[in-house]
Design a protein around this motif. Sequence first.
Motif, short mmCIF file in Angstrom:
data_model
loop_
_atom_site.label_atom_id
_atom_site.label_comp_id
_atom_site.label_asym_id
_atom_site.label_seq_id
_atom_site.Cartn_x
_atom_site.Cartn_y
_atom_site.Cartn_z
N GLU A 1 -1.53 -10.29 8.50
CA GLU A 1 -2.90 -10.75 8.34
C GLU A 1 -3.44 -11.35 9.64
O GLU A 1 -2.67 -11.76 10.51
CB GLU A 1 -2.94 -11.79 7.22
CG GLU A 1 -2.52 -11.22 5.87
CD GLU A 1 -2.39 -12.29 4.80
OE1 GLU A 1 -2.42 -13.50 5.12
OE2 GLU A 1 -2.22 -11.90 3.64
N PRO A 2 -4.77 -11.42 9.78
CA PRO A 2 -5.36 -11.96 11.01
C PRO A 2 -4.84 -13.36 11.40
O PRO A 2 -4.60 -13.61 12.58
CB PRO A 2 -6.86 -11.99 10.70
CG PRO A 2 -7.04 -10.86 9.73
CD PRO A 2 -5.80 -10.89 8.87
N ALA A 3 -4.65 -14.24 10.43
CA ALA A 3 -4.14 -15.58 10.77
C ALA A 3 -2.73 -15.49 11.36
O ALA A 3 -2.39 -16.25 12.27
CB ALA A 3 -4.14 -16.48 9.54
N ALA A 4 -1.92 -14.58 10.85
CA ALA A 4 -0.57 -14.39 11.40
C ALA A 4 -0.65 -13.81 12.81
O ALA A 4 0.08 -14.24 13.71
CB ALA A 4 0.24 -13.46 10.50
N ARG A 5 -1.55 -12.87 13.02
CA ARG A 5 -1.71 -12.26 14.35
C ARG A 5 -2.11 -13.30 15.39
O ARG A 5 -1.71 -13.20 16.55
CB ARG A 5 -2.74 -11.13 14.29
CG ARG A 5 -2.26 -9.94 13.50
CD ARG A 5 -3.38 -8.91 13.31
NE ARG A 5 -2.95 -7.85 12.44
CZ ARG A 5 -2.44 -6.69 12.86
NH1 ARG A 5 -2.34 -6.44 14.15
NH2 ARG A 5 -2.06 -5.77 12.00
N ARG A 6 -2.88 -14.29 14.99
CA ARG A 6 -3.29 -15.34 15.93
C ARG A 6 -2.12 -16.24 16.31
O ARG A 6 -2.07 -16.75 17.43
CB ARG A 6 -4.43 -16.18 15.33
CG ARG A 6 -5.76 -15.46 15.30
CD ARG A 6 -6.90 -16.39 14.94
NE ARG A 6 -6.81 -16.91 13.59
CZ ARG A 6 -7.29 -16.31 12.50
NH1 ARG A 6 -7.87 -15.12 12.60
NH2 ARG A 6 -7.16 -16.87 11.33
N ALA A 7 -1.16 -16.43 15.39
CA ALA A 7 -0.04 -17.33 15.66
C ALA A 7 1.14 -16.62 16.33
O ALA A 7 1.94 -17.27 16.99
CB ALA A 7 0.43 -17.97 14.35
N GLY B 1 0.82 -1.21 0.00
CA GLY B 1 0.00 0.00 0.00
C GLY B 1 0.85 1.25 0.00
O GLY B 1 2.07 1.20 -0.18
N GLU B 2 0.21 2.38 0.21
CA GLU B 2 0.88 3.68 0.10
C GLU B 2 1.89 3.96 1.19
O GLU B 2 2.73 4.83 1.05
CB GLU B 2 -0.15 4.81 0.03
CG GLU B 2 -0.85 4.89 -1.31
CD GLU B 2 0.13 5.02 -2.48
OE1 GLU B 2 1.02 5.89 -2.46
OE2 GLU B 2 0.00 4.21 -3.42
N ASP B 3 1.80 3.26 2.31
CA ASP B 3 2.81 3.38 3.38
C ASP B 3 3.63 2.09 3.37
O ASP B 3 3.34 1.16 4.13
CB ASP B 3 2.13 3.59 4.73
CG ASP B 3 3.11 3.74 5.88
OD1 ASP B 3 4.34 3.78 5.63
OD2 ASP B 3 2.66 3.81 7.04
N PRO B 4 4.63 2.01 2.51
CA PRO B 4 5.33 0.73 2.33
C PRO B 4 6.11 0.26 3.55
O PRO B 4 6.45 -0.93 3.63
CB PRO B 4 6.26 0.99 1.15
CG PRO B 4 6.44 2.46 1.12
CD PRO B 4 5.16 3.05 1.65
N GLU B 5 6.37 1.15 4.51
CA GLU B 5 7.09 0.73 5.72
C GLU B 5 6.16 0.10 6.75
O GLU B 5 6.62 -0.46 7.74
CB GLU B 5 7.85 1.89 6.35
CG GLU B 5 9.17 2.20 5.65
CD GLU B 5 8.99 2.95 4.34
OE1 GLU B 5 8.05 3.77 4.26
OE2 GLU B 5 9.75 2.70 3.40
N ARG B 6 4.86 0.17 6.53
CA ARG B 6 3.89 -0.45 7.45
C ARG B 6 3.88 -1.96 7.21
O ARG B 6 3.81 -2.42 6.09
CB ARG B 6 2.49 0.11 7.20
CG ARG B 6 1.42 -0.45 8.12
CD ARG B 6 0.04 0.07 7.77
NE ARG B 6 -0.35 -0.21 6.40
CZ ARG B 6 -0.82 -1.38 5.96
NH1 ARG B 6 -0.94 -2.40 6.79
NH2 ARG B 6 -1.17 -1.54 4.70
N ALA B 7 3.98 -2.71 8.28
CA ALA B 7 3.96 -4.17 8.18
C ALA B 7 2.58 -4.65 7.74
O ALA B 7 1.56 -4.08 8.12
CB ALA B 7 4.33 -4.79 9.51
N VAL B 8 2.57 -5.68 6.93
CA VAL B 8 1.34 -6.34 6.51
C VAL B 8 1.25 -7.64 7.32
O VAL B 8 2.00 -8.58 7.07
CB VAL B 8 1.36 -6.64 4.99
CG1 VAL B 8 0.10 -7.40 4.59
CG2 VAL B 8 1.50 -5.34 4.20
#
Length: 106
Positions: free
Chosen positions: A78-84, A69-76
């Motif tokens: 996802e919800p499944a990753a956040r759960r683990a 996205g437009e802020d490329p330094e922001r981590a992506v």
Amino acid sequence: MIARTWRGWATTSTADDYQHHYDTAVAEHLRRVPGFRGAHLLRRHDGDEVLFTSVTFFASMDDVRAFAGEDPERAVVEPAARRALTRWDERVTHDEVAVALPPAGA
């Protein structure tokens, strides 16, 4: 080429879940991004946790933006990753690849 580096930590009991998520859902998503040039997921024990370091490669920062996205330094993350994961870097780093050595015999 641009290397995008990010870190996340998981408990030993959820580390395999995160690795599976990366190897399936993240990989599928990345392969659809124009300019994607490959990725490595590094794993090591870090005290009582497992540290994952993701290094993804893109042809240009425009291709990074197509992924992040437009802020490329922001981590992506996802919800499944956040759960683990127990925690993760909210920001990523980007470096130009100065030298890329092929494997011996390639």
